[in-house]
Design an enzyme around this catalytic site. Structure first.
Site, PDB file in Angstrom:
ATOM      1  N   LEU A  12       0.856  -1.185   0.000  1.00 36.78           N
ATOM      2  CA  LEU A  12       0.000   0.000   0.000  1.00 36.78           C
ATOM      3  C   LEU A  12       0.893   1.237   0.000  1.00 36.78           C
ATOM      4  CD1 LEU A  12      -3.096   0.409   0.383  1.00 36.78           C
ATOM      5  CD2 LEU A  12      -2.667   0.561   2.841  1.00 36.78           C
ATOM      6  N   HIS A  13       0.810   2.026  -1.049  1.00 37.65           N
ATOM      7  CA  HIS A  13       1.625   3.251  -1.043  1.00 37.65           C
ATOM      8  C   HIS A  13       1.074   4.373  -1.904  1.00 37.65           C
ATOM      9  CE1 HIS A  13       2.950   1.646  -4.882  1.00 37.65           C
ATOM     10  NE2 HIS A  13       3.465   2.817  -5.154  1.00 37.65           N
TER      11      HIS A  13
END
Ligand code: UD1
Length: 366
Positions: A207-208
């Site tokens: 997740l980024h």
């Protein structure tokens, strides 16, 4: 005859596994001479050096050391530092991969100097201009001379944008060259033992994206889904520096720590991460490349985005989109845990031979 000098541009983590097979193949060419330029967009050992070592990429010939900043300042700094490199090196062409800021910044510099641009992974589109990468893709392709899309849908996008068919060369997916040539080393990774995981007994998460982690509502909606899923299966979460920073900025540390089955780790190297995703029950991600890798590994993937520039992974592969909708993420996870997921197939020309096709075309065209 003198070899054609090509500046190969790498800047951020997802570039490194794409340039590796191109560098290796080009080094063997009698007609082409690669010169590797690292912009330094990513600079942490775990975001950069590790990949050079593992994938046997030669040290960069030129490092621009631009570091992190706002988009405008980062792009400006890359351009400012890349311009004199072009003047000194006088390359026949530059080769850019993917869609990060370095890809676009170096392309603009080359275009203004009438140096040919080769774009590997051209033509993919999410049609979502709030995504920085979409702007990078559109700008880069608009000024590219040799467009090398990974799949047929990307070819169609380029044609519909008015690019001449003779500029477009369908070469397949370069990242899969690295995936296939690394299989043995991925297999040998001890990451499952290190983390105490059982093959197929856990979920992997990355997740980024700014739209997920820089926006607290969206970030909370995803975390709410993770809270439910981790009660059934451990979730391994190699955490990107941007995400770590935002967890602390939003004061979410306690909430994250309260999920006992959410295992946070440092960013992983290529082999460990390959082992992790290929051994997962399923994968949750907002990455572009991981949607493709899970399709090749045949592992179910839930993408935490509203759209994808890689629709072939949904049409043909193992991927489904969930956005950051808590209920939808949980419902899709449930579907996978009920063993009710599509099988998927590997798209055409994702066969490990893309670098060879690229070199063959460039030897003719340059
Ligand atoms: C960039 C790419 C994105 C890609 C991602 C993979 C753009 C617009 N985005 O996003 O397409 O999916 O890389 O990781 O080019 N940081 C570190 N160490 C590093 C690099 C970054 O700590 O080595 C931190 C900095 O606080 C920085 C933040 O991460 O501000 C974001 O880095 P940046 O390169 O701006 O974008 P990414 O989110 O990594």
């Amino acid at each position: 005859m003198e070899k054609a000098k090509i500046l190969i541009i790498a800047g951020a983590r997802p570039n490194f596994m794409k340039i590796a097979p191109i560098m290796h193949a080009m080094k063997k060419s009698e007609k082409l001479e690669p010169v590797l330029v690292h912009t330094g967009q990513h600079y942490d050992v775990k975001m950069s050096d590790t990949f050079f070592e593992e994938l046997n990429i030669p040290r960069p010939d030129i490092s621009l050391e631009v570091g992190s900043d706002t988009h405008a300042r980062q792009v400006a700094r890359i351009m400012e530092r890349f311009e004199p490199v072009c003047d000194e090196q006088k390359p026949r062409a530059i080769l850019v991969v993917g869609d990060v800021n370095s890809t676009m910044a170096c392309s603009i510099v080359a275009a203004k100097k009438e140096i040919k641009i080769i774009h590997v992974e051209a033509g993919i589109r999410s049609r979502d201009r709030s995504m920085p990468e979409e702007i990078n893709r559109m700008v880069t392709d608009a000024i590219t001379d040799i467009l090398m899309p990974p799949s047929q849908d990307a070819v169609q996008n380029l044609l519909s944008e008015g690019h001449a068919p003779e500029k477009i060369h369908l070469v397949g997916n370069i990242m899969i060259d690295t995936l296939l040539s690394s299989r043995k080393l991925v297999e040998q990774s001890k990451i499952l033992e290190t983390l105490g995981l059982k093959e197929n007994g856990f979920v992997s998460l990355t997740l980024h994206r700014p739209s997920n982690v820089d926006n607290i509502e969206n970030f909370r909606k995803i975390l709410a889904a993770l809270e439910v899923i981790q009660k059934e299966l451990p979730i391994v979460f190699p955490i990107h520096p941007r995400t770590r920073k935002m967890i602390s900025e939003f004061g979410l540390e306690d909430y994250v720590a309260s999920m006992k089955n959410l295992i946070l780790t440092e960013p992983m190297g290529y082999f460990d991460f390959g082992k992790l995703i290929s051994s997962s029950y399923f994968v949750l991600t907002d990455s572009g490349g991981i949607q493709e890798e899970t399709t090749v590994y045949g592992i179910p993937c839930i993408t935490l985005r509203e759209n994808t520039e890689r629709p072939v992974t949904v049409w043909e592969g193992t991927n489904e989109l969930a956005g950051c909708d808590t209920a939808k993420i949980i419902a899709l996870a449930r579907q996978i845990m009920d063993n009710n997921w599509k099988q998927g197939r590997i798209p055409d020309m994702w066969d490990g031979k893309t670098a060879g096709r690229i070199i063959e075309i460039l030897e003719k065209e340059l």
